[in-house]
Scaffold this active site. Structure first.
Site, PDB file in Angstrom:
ATOM      1  N   GLY A  46      47.942  44.132  51.125  1.00 32.60           N
ATOM      2  CA  GLY A  46      49.002  43.358  50.787  1.00 32.60           C
ATOM      3  C   GLY A  46      49.065  43.755  49.155  1.00 32.60           C
ATOM      4  O   GLY A  46      48.333  43.905  48.467  1.00 32.60           O
ATOM      5  N   GLN A  51      52.002  40.841  41.069  1.00 34.02           N
ATOM      6  CA  GLN A  51      50.960  41.861  40.690  1.00 34.02           C
ATOM      7  C   GLN A  51      51.372  43.409  40.062  1.00 34.02           C
ATOM      8  O   GLN A  51      50.507  43.809  39.415  1.00 34.02           O
ATOM      9  CB  GLN A  51      50.072  42.288  42.049  1.00 34.02           C
ATOM     10  CG  GLN A  51      49.244  41.319  42.682  1.00 34.02           C
ATOM     11  CD  GLN A  51      48.590  41.689  43.839  1.00 34.02           C
ATOM     12  OE1 GLN A  51      48.835  41.584  44.805  1.00 34.02           O
ATOM     13  NE2 GLN A  51      47.304  42.156  43.482  1.00 34.02           N
ATOM     14  N   CYS A  89      40.889  41.504  45.102  1.00 37.04           N
ATOM     15  CA  CYS A  89      42.270  41.901  44.534  1.00 37.04           C
ATOM     16  C   CYS A  89      42.269  42.754  43.780  1.00 37.04           C
ATOM     17  O   CYS A  89      41.598  42.973  42.874  1.00 37.04           O
ATOM     18  CB  CYS A  89      42.404  40.269  44.025  1.00 37.04           C
ATOM     19  SG  CYS A  89      44.244  40.378  43.352  1.00 37.04           S
ATOM     20  N   LEU A  90      43.285  43.670  43.953  1.00 39.74           N
ATOM     21  CA  LEU A  90      43.978  44.678  43.137  1.00 39.74           C
ATOM     22  C   LEU A  90      44.044  44.158  41.589  1.00 39.74           C
ATOM     23  O   LEU A  90      43.689  45.143  40.643  1.00 39.74           O
ATOM     24  CB  LEU A  90      44.800  45.304  43.785  1.00 39.74           C
ATOM     25  CG  LEU A  90      45.232  46.128  44.681  1.00 39.74           C
ATOM     26  CD1 LEU A  90      46.373  46.581  45.191  1.00 39.74           C
ATOM     27  CD2 LEU A  90      44.090  47.308  44.777  1.00 39.74           C
ATOM     28  N   HIS A 131      46.724  34.768  50.955  1.00 36.00           N
ATOM     29  CA  HIS A 131      46.354  35.397  49.535  1.00 36.00           C
ATOM     30  C   HIS A 131      47.492  35.858  48.697  1.00 36.00           C
ATOM     31  O   HIS A 131      47.808  35.587  47.512  1.00 36.00           O
ATOM     32  CB  HIS A 131      45.393  36.570  49.909  1.00 36.00           C
ATOM     33  CG  HIS A 131      44.803  37.185  48.462  1.00 36.00           C
ATOM     34  ND1 HIS A 131      43.622  37.397  48.298  1.00 36.00           N
ATOM     35  CD2 HIS A 131      45.691  38.084  47.578  1.00 36.00           C
ATOM     36  CE1 HIS A 131      43.445  38.096  47.062  1.00 36.00           C
ATOM     37  NE2 HIS A 131      44.873  38.512  46.944  1.00 36.00           N
ATOM     38  N   GLU A 132      48.445  36.692  49.547  1.00 37.22           N
ATOM     39  CA  GLU A 132      49.764  36.739  48.917  1.00 37.22           C
ATOM     40  C   GLU A 132      50.498  35.932  48.516  1.00 37.22           C
ATOM     41  O   GLU A 132      51.160  36.006  47.317  1.00 37.22           O
ATOM     42  CB  GLU A 132      50.174  37.879  49.642  1.00 37.22           C
ATOM     43  CG  GLU A 132      49.691  39.209  50.395  1.00 37.22           C
ATOM     44  CD  GLU A 132      48.976  39.944  48.916  1.00 37.22           C
ATOM     45  OE1 GLU A 132      49.490  39.935  47.853  1.00 37.22           O
ATOM     46  OE2 GLU A 132      47.754  40.320  49.149  1.00 37.22           O
ATOM     47  N   HIS A 135      49.661  34.342  45.286  1.00 39.83           N
ATOM     48  CA  HIS A 135      50.001  34.905  44.258  1.00 39.83           C
ATOM     49  C   HIS A 135      51.239  34.366  43.688  1.00 39.83           C
ATOM     50  O   HIS A 135      51.637  34.326  42.497  1.00 39.83           O
ATOM     51  CB  HIS A 135      50.028  36.401  44.395  1.00 39.83           C
ATOM     52  CG  HIS A 135      48.841  37.413  44.335  1.00 39.83           C
ATOM     53  ND1 HIS A 135      48.262  37.094  42.973  1.00 39.83           N
ATOM     54  CD2 HIS A 135      48.355  37.953  45.104  1.00 39.83           C
ATOM     55  CE1 HIS A 135      47.202  37.948  43.255  1.00 39.83           C
ATOM     56  NE2 HIS A 135      47.215  38.634  44.372  1.00 39.83           N
TER      57      HIS A 135
HETATM   58 ZN    ZN Z   1      45.710  39.634  45.202  1.00 37.76          ZN
END
Ligand code: ZN
Length: 166
Positions: A46, A51, A89-90, A131-132, A135
């Site tokens: 995702g 991000q 998480c990236l 999670h997304e 963000h």
């Molecule tokens: Zn993330």
């Protein structure tokens, strides 16, 4: 299409409330393409626009098997149950944690064609969506984690954690 740079750490976009998308312009469609390409490049499941430094309410999700979803202005309208599971998480590289999430969610959003979509998700997909969408509020999984772990140090016999960063 292009692979975008993923912002990390204390970048302000990660801590901002993202603005709704008012018009699904060519630029928005292009951005969603770039987000999907960037997610696959970094082997995420995702990615949210903040991000890549863009504070707009856009996410892309693919829990596997090429089930790519591009969602505009996604909103969780129902949550049910509770599950704890590993997340990374990236934008928070190298850190993993156990995060409590709802087991089941219902998400409403617009698809790239401007059509309203409703996604009923459980388990892993429900976790990714939560999670997304976090963000978009400037919330990171590290804010919710109940403990952190090193994936290499999990005790033998345990299921290996899902380590796909999102
Ligand atoms: Zn993330």
């Amino acid at each position: 299409m292009a692979i975008r740079k993923i912002v990390t750490g204390s970048h302000p976009a990660l801590r901002s409330k993202a603005a709704p998308v008012k018009k699904i312009s060519e630029a928005v469609l292009h951005l969603l393409e770039d987000m999907a390409e960037t997610m696959y490049e970094y082997k995420g499941v995702g990615l949210a626009a903040p991000q890549i430094g863009i504070t707009r309410r856009l996410i892309v999700v693919d829990p596997g098997e090429d089930r790519l979803m591009k969602l505009i202005n996604p909103q969780i309208i129902e949550m049910e149950g509770s599950q704890e599971g590993p997340e990374g998480c990236l934008s928070v590289p190298g850190i993993y944690g156990e995060v409590p999430r709802a087991t089941r969610v219902v998400v409403e959003a617009l698809d790239p064609g401007g059509k309203a979509v409703r996604i009923e998700a459980e388990g892993f997909l429900a976790r990714i969506l939560q999670h997304e969408i976090d963000h978009l509020e400037g919330t990171l999984f590290i804010d919710r984690a109940v403990r952190f772990f090193d994936p290499a140090e999990e005790s033998p016999g345990e299921e290996p954690p899902e380590e796909e960063p999102v």
